[in-house]
Design an enzyme around this catalytic site. Structure first.
Site, PDB file in Angstrom:
ATOM      1  N   SER A 136      -0.423   2.327  14.424  1.00  0.00           N
ATOM      2  CA  SER A 136      -0.343   1.188  15.337  1.00  0.00           C
ATOM      3  C   SER A 136       0.564   0.146  14.705  1.00  0.00           C
ATOM      4  CB  SER A 136      -1.745   0.601  15.553  1.00  0.00           C
ATOM      5  OG  SER A 136      -1.689  -0.666  16.173  1.00  0.00           O
ATOM      6  N   TYR A 149      -9.884  -2.791  12.597  1.00  0.00           N
ATOM      7  CA  TYR A 149      -8.880  -1.870  13.147  1.00  0.00           C
ATOM      8  C   TYR A 149      -7.636  -1.837  12.258  1.00  0.00           C
ATOM      9  CZ  TYR A 149      -5.754   0.215  16.665  1.00  0.00           C
ATOM     10  OH  TYR A 149      -4.856   1.015  17.348  1.00  0.00           O
TER      11      TYR A 149
END
Length: 285
Positions: A136, A149
Site C-alpha cells: 500500500s 495498518y
C-alpha cells in the site's frame, strides 16, 4: 512470456483479488483462486478448467500448505504467487486494542509469509517463479489513523526487500505493489475495514470526523482495480519484475513528495551525520 503459467492468488473472492483472477485468465493463464469461503469464490468467479478454487485462511500455515499441495496436484507447478489478501484495522494507535493490532499483523504480514513459505519450495525446485505482494502507499508513508495498518505494510516492505536476495539465486523474482486509493472494498465496514471501538475520549472527535470522511470516500476512489490487475499481469508477463510498482497517480505524487522530504532531511544535517565516525587519531586516557 506468452506461455500459459500458473497463478496462485490469495484473497481472490473480493476486491482486487477478483480482478486479478479475471485478468490472469484473460491473459491465457491458469489460476488457483484462494479465499476463506470456496462457495463465494465459485459464486463470484464461476467455474473453468483453467480455474481452481481452494480454501485458504492465510493466517493458518496448515491451510497454506494444503492449498499449495492442491495447486501442484492440479496444475503441477506454481509460477506466480500474488499475496493479495488483507484487511484494515483503522484507528489511532492507543485506541486500537492490542489484540486487534496483533490481528492486523497476523493477516497483513504473517499471512503472506505463511503462504510464501508454503510455495517457495516448489518454486525453488522449478528454479523459477515470481512472488508479488500487494502492499500500500501506507507501506511507504505513514498516515493518520492507520498506525496498525501502516505497521503491517511497512513490515511487508522490509520483508520483500530482503526476500529478493534470498531467492534470486533460484531464478525467483519479487515485486511489491504500492497502490494509492482504488475503488475496492477496503473501506467497506464488515468487509475489509474494522473501525476502532472508541475507548479514549481525547480521540473521539477526530475519530468520528475521519470515519465519516473515509466512509464518504468509499465508492468514489479514483483508481480502477480492473486496470491495476491488468497492469500487474502485464508486468509479470514481461519477464522482468521491477522491485516495486507504485500504482496510481495519487501514489506516485505522494511518494515523489516524500522523497523530496527525505532528501531535505538528509541535507539539513548532512555535516553532523557525516561527522559521526570514530577518530582513530584520538588517544583516550
Amino acid at each position: 512470456m506468452t506461455q500459459k503459467r500458473v497463478w496462485f492468488i490469495t484473497g481472490a473472492g473480493r476486491g482486487l483479488g477478483v480482478d486479478l483472477v479475471r485478468a490472469a485468465l484473460a491473459a491465457g493463464h491458469l489460476v488457483v483462486a484462494t479465499g476463506r469461503d470456496t462457495a463465494r469464490l465459485r459464486s463470484v468467479l464461476g467455474t473453468s478448467d483453467d480455474l481452481l478454487a481452494v480454501k485458504l485462511d492465510v493466517t493458518n500455515p496448515a491451510d497454506a500448505e494444503a492449498a499449495a499441495r492442491a495447486a501442484v496436484e492440479r496444475f503441477e507447478r506454481i509460477d506466480v504467487l500474488v499475496n493479495n489478501a488483507g484487511n484494515f484495522y483503522a484507528g489511532y494507535f492507543d485506541d486500537i486494542r492490542p489484540e486487534h493490532f496483533r490481528a492486523q499483523m497476523e493477516t497483513n504480514f504473517f499471512g503472506p509469509t505463511n503462504v510464501t513459505r508454503a510455495i517457495l519450495p516448489k518454486m525453488r525446485s522449478q528454479r523459477s517463479g515470481q512472488v508479488i505482494t500487494i502492499s500500500s502507499l501506507a507501506g511507504l508513508i505513514g498516515q493518520e489513523f492507520v498506525a496498525a495498518y501502516a505497521a503491517s505494510k511497512f513490515a511487508l516492505e522490509g520483508w520483500m526487500e530482503s526476500l529478493r536476495f534470498d531467492v534470486a539465486p533460484f531464478g525467483i523474482e519479487t515485486m511489491v505493489v504500492e497502490p494509492g486509493f482504488f475503488r475496492t472494498e477496503l473501506l467497506v465496514e464488515g468487509s475489509s475495514t474494522i473501525w476502532p471501538e472508541l475507548k479514549i475520549d481525547d480521540y473521539a472527535e477526530r475519530t468520528e470526523q475521519t470515519i465519516n470522511a473515509w466512509s464518504g470516500m468509499n465508492g468514489k476512489q479514483g483508481g480502477d482495480p480492473a486496470k491495476l490487475a491488468a497492469a500487474i499481469v502485464r508486468i509479470a508477463d514481461s519477464g522482468k519484475l521491477p522491485r516495486r510498482f507504485v500504482a496510481g497517480s495519487d501514489a506516485m505524487a505522494a511518494v515523489e513528495e516524500n522523497l523530496k522530504t527525505i532528501q531535505a532531511q538528509i541535507d539539513a544535517h548532512r555535516e553532523l551525520s557525516a561527522s559521526l565516525v570514530i577518530d582513530e587519531t584520538r588517544s583516550d586516557a
